[in-house]
Every structure is written in structure tokens, then in C-alpha cells.
Design an enzyme around this catalytic site. Structure first.
Site, PDB file in Angstrom:
ATOM      1  N   PRO A  61       0.822  -1.211   0.000  1.00 33.13           N
ATOM      2  CA  PRO A  61       0.000   0.000   0.000  1.00 33.13           C
ATOM      3  C   PRO A  61       0.857   1.262   0.000  1.00 33.13           C
ATOM      4  CG  PRO A  61       0.039  -0.974   2.191  1.00 33.13           C
ATOM      5  CD  PRO A  61       0.803  -1.903   1.294  1.00 33.13           C
ATOM      6  N   TRP A  81       9.065  -2.965   3.740  1.00 36.61           N
ATOM      7  CA  TRP A  81       7.900  -3.837   3.576  1.00 36.61           C
ATOM      8  C   TRP A  81       8.266  -5.298   3.369  1.00 36.61           C
ATOM      9  CZ3 TRP A  81       4.913  -5.411  -1.123  1.00 36.61           C
ATOM     10  CH2 TRP A  81       3.643  -5.889  -0.789  1.00 36.61           C
ATOM     11  N   GLN A 140      12.689  -1.232   0.141  1.00 46.39           N
ATOM     12  CA  GLN A 140      11.770  -2.092   0.894  1.00 46.39           C
ATOM     13  C   GLN A 140      12.418  -3.377   1.406  1.00 46.39           C
ATOM     14  OE1 GLN A 140       9.033  -0.906   1.866  1.00 46.39           O
ATOM     15  NE2 GLN A 140       8.930   0.877   0.533  1.00 46.39           N
ATOM     16  N   ASP A 198      -2.063   2.987   2.504  1.00 45.39           N
ATOM     17  CA  ASP A 198      -1.445   3.083   3.809  1.00 45.39           C
ATOM     18  C   ASP A 198      -1.915   4.407   4.411  1.00 45.39           C
ATOM     19  OD1 ASP A 198       0.167   2.439   5.892  1.00 45.39           O
ATOM     20  OD2 ASP A 198       1.942   2.066   4.666  1.00 45.39           O
ATOM     21  N   LYS A 226      19.259  12.891  -8.283  1.00 41.38           N
ATOM     22  CA  LYS A 226      17.918  12.582  -7.800  1.00 41.38           C
ATOM     23  C   LYS A 226      16.906  13.460  -8.520  1.00 41.38           C
ATOM     24  CE  LYS A 226      16.096  11.759  -3.462  1.00 41.38           C
ATOM     25  NZ  LYS A 226      16.028  11.891  -2.014  1.00 41.38           N
ATOM     26  N   TRP A 238       4.677   0.390   9.704  1.00 44.73           N
ATOM     27  CA  TRP A 238       5.287  -0.721   8.973  1.00 44.73           C
ATOM     28  C   TRP A 238       4.780  -2.063   9.489  1.00 44.73           C
ATOM     29  CZ3 TRP A 238       7.977   0.399   4.728  1.00 44.73           C
ATOM     30  CH2 TRP A 238       8.473   1.705   4.602  1.00 44.73           C
ATOM     31  N   LYS A 294      11.790  18.069  -7.609  1.00 45.79           N
ATOM     32  CA  LYS A 294      10.723  18.977  -8.024  1.00 45.79           C
ATOM     33  C   LYS A 294      11.263  20.399  -8.117  1.00 45.79           C
ATOM     34  CE  LYS A 294       6.301  17.198  -6.698  1.00 45.79           C
ATOM     35  NZ  LYS A 294       5.672  16.756  -5.502  1.00 45.79           N
TER      36      LYS A 294
END
Ligand SMILES: [Zn+2]
Ligand SMILES: [Zn+2]
Length: 991
Positions: free
Chosen positions: A40, A573, A569, A79, A616, A533, A619
Site C-alpha cells: 500500500p 515492507w 523495501q 497506507d 535525484k 510498517w 521537483k
């Protein structure tokens, strides 16, 4: 030109109207599930390239298994809990700290989180849909749903009952702003290099003569232990100084004062100073000596007489510092371990929100590590030490320091009470279960993930926060009783409280109390909520409300066949899924009746998408194009295909390049579209019958064998979850189809041999249709469009059945033909060598030549015919040995050697001129927009006798190649010069 955006929007409409996704799930049997878990995402921001990568994988794999006949349910999840949303609401409501938040009210705060958390859900759904990802977003699960939370409670209770959960005090990293501990994998996400202020402080010995070797030394000034620290703010919490008992220490005299430091570090510490070494001693000589604390705040505390002394610790080295280490048990793991052994009072001079306690009178309330200026407090410490004669030296010090992954505040290592899953207890099983997982790329299994498991520490699962699933732990108010009750379900809580419970959030359940079974006092819930988590690790159970619902279905489909996420992850996760599944299936009485296992069998770990310059994506810097703009330009298929063929599928970074997307659009989407248009030009609305008898034509045999090869390569790699390896062969296949099969077959389609033309047409139909199926998981829009056009979907209305509901193409033994693949490679190699020989001789391909000889195994005559046409030579001859001769150019590569005859005879020259005439005429036809339906009359005007002769001699050939019904002398037209002869050509449409 393939109009990607228009076509994709058309296909999206079709899917929506047709309910193709729903059909693709519902029409498959529940007995044959393929289980995929969707990690999620937080909905607190908009999707970025990382999400598009994940979504591409999470769409491609299920589409493949659907076509293989499995039922692949795909449920979207959100999530909802945790710091990401809490931070946003804190900012919105202007609540800088916990005090303000609690004053505002946890009820109102939590409800604000609830109402805002899905703020971007609608934008997500638009983007996810636009990139062609099929997932059920209407029937989504949310970690804040009461059903989900109840399953989380169940998981916790199972772990509790099995003895895998404990409450303990440990030094952990806390975020002082969020005022909560973080788990060790959260900490690893936020390391940054920062400059700090380090100090070397003076801990003055109370009775230096008591140290054996110093007994006889006449000391006329104070004797200080020197200890170095990078966290001056921990000095008020000092309780011990550690030495290593076997190390050599020196007593040094400098400017009337005495210092004790490790012998090995002496020169470094006193470099350039007029010091004098007075004596040597062992660390063990110093153990037990008492000193005066550098800050006086805790001198009078209970047990203080046992503190402020020198102890031994193994971890003391002479790598840096002074060889003496200041210990503040509340602020370091090593420090805490020593403290537990030494029976000294525990000083906690900083609160959970990172401020000095009132005992630290000079600095009470000051933040120890300020976010905007993290050195500010250390500077105050230095000033204090200096003014009290306790500062030896200070230095700027650059090091890697952890920050909060959510709010960027520098973390503090802080001993606090927390709830843990005892991961160390099941470590062996975690490692074993890991061996049964197929990791893509494979090195993650024993590398990044395996190593993380090997070093696994107990997992802190509680957070001192508000918006999360509360820990279902109720504790007796009476301190001496300490009774604990853990709730594993809503029903259990209702039974205890006799109240109806329909929401499990903190502000609701904290109000529910009941009386202690043991002593009758009040049982109250502890304050903490779960680490989010823990909740995402519990999603397999939560999304199905297991074991309260879907018991059989869940157990039938556990563990999942497939998951996919980014490589961060491995510590997030993937890790929490693995821990919880292993814990739940481990031991004598597993909580889920399946064999011991982790939560998933196959996992693809993707790498990072970086900006084109390798930095990276930012924005602020705007160093990357908006994903939706790229989709508008080249289509979602192109971006999907670009990503899935990229190193990102191997957990490597990709420098995103729009040019790369354009290339995929050209190579795959537009090229196939052109092939389709070519096909339609000859087929019209005719629906080709399936290939009946095998075509005798070698090009047909070859492209069908290539198609078999493609199916095999794609299937094998899809089954191994090697998505890049599965998708890349498509690029070569499309090039072969377009640049070789179609180009070489062009004349067959137009040709007079009707039987051969029919074979060509039905072969191309068959190839395009199967290619559409092979493309379906990767470029779902293009696949639908191709397939639809081949089926004349516009004529069939609702009866058209989507390519995504078709079965995956299985291998067809009859069409496999290794020999033809090999021979065609030889033929193409000969062509390549022949072309390079022509180039060397400076003869254009339009100029016919007499022959080429080749030396390798003999290939069939039909292939030789193809070579002849491609190289424009009259004869292709096999020979045992190609010799160097004056009339030829010889080329060789691998085992193939060719000799091209480069003598241009008068006859060949004439033929070359005819070719030029044909080419010029057809170019004019094209310019006028004529199609193969249009016949013409061709008029010429020339003074050249040779040209006139030639036109008469080759009239038939010219007319047939230009679709000219007449070829006559006439005036007007474009003048041109061929081989020094002037001629003008004019054409008239004759229909
Ligand atoms: Zn924070
Ligand atoms: Zn009690």
C-alpha cells in the site's frame, strides 16, 4: 504514425465499457488463484516515476498469469496511518509539538487525519488508470478500516501468545520533533553528512594519588581524564568514563595541569604543545577512580556516590578520541550496556521531545539538537565548559548522522521504553524461509536482504503517536499488580467492556476500561500505537480481514506468488511481511495452518529512477519531465516498455531519458503500427482465415519460427520473473518482422502469384495476432489496438473479445524450425557481407551485378533467391572456397566468406538505368499519393538514342514495376539525368 495518446484513450474507453478487467478476473475459476500482494502506498502525495515503475511491474505480471488461465485478483490498498499524514495535519493545524497537539485534542486531530488522508486518491486513480494498470480501486482496502485494524490486533495477539513480543527499555533512535522512537530500518533511511562540534572535556580526578602508578609522582596541579565526544549535549547526562583495561595510558603535564590519555593517541592530542610525559599506567590502574562530573546537576541524586567513576569497557579503542569514553547511558547502545552492568543511577536529562529536563538548570527546556541549527546547543555546552575550566579542545567534525525520514529532524539516540517483536528469536527460520524466495535480481537474497536478516535486531513496533492502530494492550492501574490483557479481536474487547465497538482508533478505545481480573483495579490501554510498517507487514491478513473472514480463501492462496517494490523495501515492507509471516507460521502451533513460510514466493526489486543527469529527481530543480506529459507525447505503452526493458528491473538505477521513451515508441509501437497498416492495405476488412496448410515460402517459415522463438523466450523469462529479459526480445522481433519479413515479402503481397500472396497475407495476419497477445502484458493498449484492428472490432461491436481475455500463445511444435532460423541468419550474414563489399567497390545497390559466391554450408535456393534480390545480383553461388581474384571483393566474418563480382558490363549498366527509371517513376507515384489501386500512363521525352532503345527493350519490366498501362513518348514532366543521359518522365493516372 501511431497516434499513441488517441489510441490509448480509445482503448481505455473500450475497457471501461466492456468491463474487460472485471471479466478477466471473474471469468477465471476461484480454484486457480494467482495471489499478488500490493504494497500500500501513502496517499499523502502524488504518484512519481517510482510508482510508475512499480505499477508497470504490478500490471505486467498479473496480465501474463491471467492469460495463462489464472484468476488474479488485484485489490488496491492505501497506507493511511503514521507519521506521513500526522506531519501534514500538524503543519495544517499549526501544531509544532506534542503539547500543542494534545491541547488541540486527539479526537479532533485523528478525525482530521482520517478526513485528509485520501486527499489525493482521486488523482492517483486517474494516473493509475491512464498508465493502463488494472487494479480494483473501488473495492480498495485501507489500513484505517476497522476490519484491517482488527486483523492487525489478531496478528499482534498471536505473536504475544507465542512469546515473540516484549516490552523493554532500550536506547533507540527517536525523532524529538515527532517525539517517538523509530525502528532501525526507518533510521537507515535518513542518514546525511553533517558538521558537528566535537569536544574533548576534562573530567578531574578526585584523588589521583589513589591510582597506583601515580602514587609516587609529585603533582602540583589538577589531574584530568580527557574524553572526547561528538555529542556535547550528552555531557550533562554523564555517569561513567570508560577505559580499556589492557591499554597503556600516559600521564602528561602541560602548563601546570595533568592529563591522562591513551599512550597511542598522545602525540595526536598534544601535537605542537610543550607537554611532558610523567608516567605510564594500564587502563586497569584507572578503573574505580572517581572524578568530578563536568556538569553538577546530578551530583546529589540517589546513588550518585556509585557513579562518576572509571570503568572498563571492551569497545574502547585508540582509533580516535583519547582512549577514554564518556558514557551517558540514556544516549547510546554501548553506554546503556555498561550501565546495566555497573549498578549506577540512570540519568535521563532530556525529554522525549528533545529538550533538557528542569534538573539541567542552566539550560532547562532548550532543544538539544535544533533542526535549523543543530550545533547551537553544542555551542552553549562548549561555552559552559570553557567558563568552568572543563574544556580541553573543540573541533568541527563531519560525520554521517541519522535524520527523521518524515520530518528531517536530527534523531537522538535515546533510551526509552518500547514494545518489541523478538525477531532474534526466529532469526534462523527467517533465514531458512528466505532461501525459498525467488529474488529478482538474485543477489538480493543473500546480499542486501540476507545480510539484513543476519544482523536483524528486535523490532520496535510501538510509536508514541496518535493516528495508527493502537496496541491492543490493557494494563492494570495498580503498579504492584501489573496485569496485562491483550485483545485479539473486537469481540474480545466488547466482552471485556460490555460496549459496542465499531472503531479501533486511539481516541475511541483509550476511553474503554475494565476491571482487572486479578486485583479489581482499573485496566487501561497503554498509550502507544503501532508502527505503520507493522500494519503494512500485516496487509496479507488485514486486506482479507483474516481470520475473521475469508478463512479458506486466504489459506488457499498463502503465501503470495508475487510482490514487487523498490529496493528500499528490503528493509521495509519486504522485511516486515517476511517477519510477520514467518512468526505466524512458525512453531508447534502455527497461527495459519500452512507450512512454515515467508509471505511471498517471487519478488522483483526495482532500482531507482533518477533524472537524466544521474541526480535525484527534484521537483525544485525540475530536472525531469512530468510523467503525464511523457504519456501524452508517446503513450503509456512506450513509457511502460521503456521501464520494463531497463536496468531498473535489476534493482539498478536508471537515468530517465525522454529520448529513451521516444525510441521505444518508434521501435515497437510505431513500427508495429506501420506493419499493421501495410497489412490492412492488402487485407482491407477481410478477416484472414487461420493458416491452413503450412506455407512453403521460406520467409513465412522463418517468421513463424521466429515467432515461436519469441513466445518461448518471453514465456520462460516471465515464469522466472525476469521482466527485462522477457520484454527485450520483443524489440528484435519487431525489427525482424518489419525490416526483414515485411520488406522482403513486399512484392509477394503485390505479386501475381495469388497463392503465394495468400500465404503471405495469412502468415502476416497470424504473426500480428500472436504478437498482439505476446505484447498484451507489456504494452496493453497497443496490443488491444492491434488485435482489435485485425479482428475488425469496429464491425463486431459488443461481440469483440479483448486480447486480454485470450489465452497466452503456447508453443507450436510444427512451426518450430531451428534449421530455418539458422539458415536465415547465414543468408542475412551473406547479405551484410555483400553490402559491405559493394560499399568498398563504390557500387550502388541499384546497379545490378553478375554474381556473389559464398563459402559456408549450402543454403536453400529460396534463400539464395532472397540474397540475390537483396544484393541485386543475378546469381548466388555456393562454393567450397572463395578465392581472391581481380574481378571481385572478398569479405569474411565468422565462418562465412563471400566474393562479390564487381565487373559492371554494358548489359548490367543498362539494367541499372532501368532500375533508376523505375525508382524515379515510383517516387513520383508516391509524391502524387497514388496507391497500388492506381494505374498510370507513363510518358517520356529524351534525345538519347540509347535511352530510347533501352525503353523499348525493357518496356515490359518497367510497366509492370510501375503499374503503367502505357509507356509512350510524350512531352513535359520532370527532367532527370541517368548515367549521363537526359530524360523527362510524366505520368497520368489511368483508372
Ligand atoms: Zn520526525
Ligand atoms: Zn490488577
Amino acid at each position: 504514425m501511431y497516434k499513441a495518446n488517441n489510441n490509448e484513450l480509445e482503448v481505455l474507453n473500450f475497457w471501461k465499457k466492456d468491463k474487460t478487467f472485471e471479466k478477466s478476473v471473474n471469468e477465471r475459476s476461484e480454484e486457480k488463484p494467482y495471489v499478488f500482494y500490493d504494497g500500500p502506498p501513502f496517499a499523502t502525495g502524488l504518484p512519481h516515476y517510482g510508482h510508475i515503475v512499480a505499477s508497470t511491474m504490478k500490471d505486467t505480471v498479473p496480465r501474463y498469469w491471467t492469460m495463462k488461465g489464472y484468476r488474479v485478483e488485484r485489490r488496491w490498498g492505501w497506507d493511511c496511518h503514521g507519521l506521513p499524514i500526522e506531519n501534514i495535519i500538524e503543519k495544517e493545524l499549526n501544531l509544532p509539538g506534542k503539547k500543542e497537539l494534545e491541547a488541540y485534542g486527539i479526537d479532533a486531530f485523528n478525525e482530521a487525519c482520517r478526513s485528509t488522508v485520501l486527499k489525493y486518491a482521486n488523482e492517483w486513480s486517474i494516473i493509475i488508470n491512464r498508465i493502463g494498470r488494472w487494479v480494483d480501486m473501488e473495492n480498495d482496502y485501507k489500513t484505517m478500516d476497522v476490519e484491517f485494524m482488527e486483523s492487525v490486533w489478531w496478528v499482534f495477539k498471536e505473536l504475544w501468545d507465542k512469546g515473540y513480543v516484549y516490552e523493554g527499555k532500550k536506547p533507540m533512535h527517536i525523532c524529538p520533533r515527532c517525539a517517538t522512537p523509530l525502528s532501525n530500518f526507518e533510521v537507515t533511511q535518513g542518514y546525511k553528512d553533517i558538521k558537528d562540534l566535537s569536544v574533548t572535556a576534562k573530567f578531574t580526578l578526585l584523588e589521583p594519588q589513589q591510582v597506583g602508578p601515580l602514587h609516587d609522582i609529585d603533582m602540583d596541579g589538577p589531574v584530568h581524564l580527557l574524553a572526547w565526544t561528538t555529542t556535547p549535549w550528552t555531557l550533562p547526562g554523564n555517569i561513567l568514563v570508560a577505559v580499556e583495561k589492557n591499554l597503556e595510558y600516559s600521564l602528561v603535564k602541560l602548563e601546570g595541569e595533568y592529563y591522562i590519555v591513551a599512550k597511542d593517541l598522545l602525540m595526536k592530542i598534544f601535537e605542537g604543545k610543550p607537554f611532558e610525559v610523567m608516567a605510564q599506567m594500564k587502563g586497569s590502574d584507572l578503573v574505580g577512580a572517581h572524578y568530578e562530573p563536568v556538569f553538577p546537576y546530578f551530583l546529589k541524586m540517589e546513588g550518585a556516590e556509585n557513579g562518576f567513576r572509571v570503568v572498563h569497557a571492551d569497545f574502547v579503542t585508540t582509533d580516535e578520541g583519547t582512549g577514554l569514553v564518556h558514557l551517558a547511558p540514556a544516549f547510546g547502545t554501548d553506554d546503556y550496556e555498561v550501565f546495566r552492568k555497573e549498578n549506577v543511577p540512570f540519568i535521563q536529562h532530556v525529554t522525549m521531545d528533545g529538550r533538557f529536563t528542569p534538573e539541567v538548570t542552566d539550560f532547562a527546556g532548550m532543544e538539544v539538537k535544533q533542526r535549523e541549527d543543530h550545533m547551537a546547543t553544542d555551542v552553549e555546552m562548549v561555552k559552559y565548559l570553557a567558563s568552568h575550566g572543563k574544556l580541553f579542545s573543540k573541533q568541527k567534525y563531519e560525520h554521517s548522522y541519522p535524520h527523521c525520514w518524515r520530518c528531517d529532524t536530527p534523531l537522538l539516540n535515546y533510551a526509552t521504553s518500547s514494545w518489541f517483536v523478538e525477531v532474534t528469536k526466529i532469526k534462523e527460520q527467517l533465514l531458512k524461509n528466505n532461501q525459498n524466495i525467488n529474488w529478482i535480481p538474485e543477489h538480493i537474497k543473500d546480499g542486501r536482504f540476507g545480510k539484513w536478516l543476519e544482523g536483524a535486531k528486535d523490532w520496535a513496533i510501538s510509536r508514541n503517536r496518535y493516528w495508527g492502530t493502537p496496541l491492543p494492550v490493557w494494563r492494570c492501574d495498580a503498579e504492584e499488580c501489573g496485569e496485562i490483557a491483550v485483545m485479539g479481536s473486537v469481540a474480545e474487547l466488547e466482552k471485556h467492556t460490555s460496549e459496542k465497538v465499531d472503531d479501533l482508533h486511539k481516541h475511541i478505545v483509550d476511553k474503554l476500561t475494565f476491571s482487572c481480573e486479578k486485583c479489581g483495579q482499573n485496566m487501561k490501554r497503554i498509550e502507544e500505537v503501532f508502527d505503520c510498517w507493522f500494519e503494512s507487514g500485516a496487509m496479507p491478513y488485514g486486506q482479507m480481514h483474516y481470520p475473521f473472514e475469508n478463512k479458506q480463501k486466504f489459506e488457499h492462496g498463502f503465501p503470495a506468488q508475487f510482490i514487487a517494490e523498490g529496493q528500499d523495501q528490503t528493509r521495509g515492507w519486504f522485511y516486515t511481511l517476511h517477519i510477520l509471516a514467518t512468526a505466524l507460521t512458525y512453531g508447534e502451533k502455527p497461527s495459519i495452518p500452512v507450512d512454515m513460510t515467508g509471505a511471498f514466493r517471487n519478488v522483483i526489486v526495482n532500482g531507482l529512477v533518477l533524472a537524466e543527469d544521474g541526480k535525484k529527481m527534484s521537483k525544485r530543480l525540475q530536472n525531469y519531465p512530468d510523467p503525464m506529459d511523457v504519456v501524452d507525447k508517446y503513450g503509456a505503452d512506450a513509457i511502460r516498455f521503456y521501464l520494463i526493458t531497463s536496468p531498473v528491473m535489476h534493482a539498478e538505477s536508471l537515468n530517465f531519458s525522454e529520448e529513451g521513451v521516444r525510441e521505444m515508441y518508434n521501435k515497437v509501437c510505431n513500427t508495429l503500427w506501420n506493419v499493421l497498416e501495410f497489412y490492412k492495405m492488402f487485407a482491407g476488412d477481410m478477416e484472414s482465415p487461420p493458416l491452413q496448410t503450412p506455407s512453403p515460402n521460406v520467409l513465412d517459415k522463418w517468421i513463424l519460427a521466429r515467432l515461436q522463438e519469441l513466445i518461448r523466450d518471453v514465456s520462460t523469462n516471465m515464469e522466472a520473473y525476469a521482466l527485462a529479459e522477457a520484454s527485450r526480445p520483443i524489440i528484435d522481433f519487431v525489427a525482424d518482422l518489419s525490416q526483414w519479413y515485411v520488406r522482403r515479402s513486399r512484392d509477394r503481397f503485390k505479386g501475381s502469384d495469388e497463392e503465394d500472396a495468400a500465404f503471405a497475407l495469412s502468415t502476416l495476419h497470424n504473426v500480428l495476432e500472436t504478437t498482439a497477445k505476446v505484447l498484451a502484458p507489456f504494452t496493453p493498449f497497443l496490443a488491444e489496438k492491434l488485435y482489435g484492428e485485425l479482428q475488425n472490432w469496429h464491425l463486431h461491436g459488443d461481440n469483440y473479445v479483448s486480447v486480454h481475455l485470450q489465452a497466452w500463445p503456447e508453443g507450436n511444435g510444427e512451426m518450430q524450425d531451428e534449421q530455418v532460423l539458422k539458415d536465415m541468419n547465414v543468408a542475412r550474414k551473406i547479405v551484410e557481407l555483400g553490402l559491405s563489399a559493394r560499399k568498398e567497390a563504390g557500387i550502388k545497390v541499384r546497379q545490378p551485378l553478375q554474381y556473389i559466391r559464398y563459402q559456408t554450408e549450402k543454403i536453400s535456393e529460396s534463400l539464395e533467391q532472397i540474397i540475390a534480390e537483396e544484393l541485386n545480383v543475378k546469381e548466388v553461388m555456393h562454393t567450397e572456397a572463395v578465392r581472391e581474384q581481380d574481378d571481385r571483393v572478398v569479405k569474411e566474418d565468422q565462418n562465412i566468406r563471400v566474393g562479390l563480382n564487381v565487373i559492371v558490363t554494358d548489359e548490367l549498366k543498362k539494367e541499372g538505368v532501368v532500375r533508376e527509371l523505375i525508382r524515379a517513376t515510383n517516387q513520383e507515384r508516391k509524391k502524387q499519393g497514388l496507391t497500388i489501386e492506381d494505374k498510370i500512363a507513363l510518358f517520356y521525352d529524351t534525345d538519347s538514342e540509347d535511352m530510347r532503345t533501352l525503353l523499348t527493350e525493357y518496356a515490359a519490366e518497367i510497366q509492370s514495376a510501375t503499374l503503367a498501362l502505357e509507356l509512350e513518348a510524350g512531352s513535359g514532366g520532370e527532367p532527370l539525368e541517368i548515367d549521363e543521359m537526359k530524360i523527362a518522365l510524366k505520368l497520368e493516372v489511368k483508372n
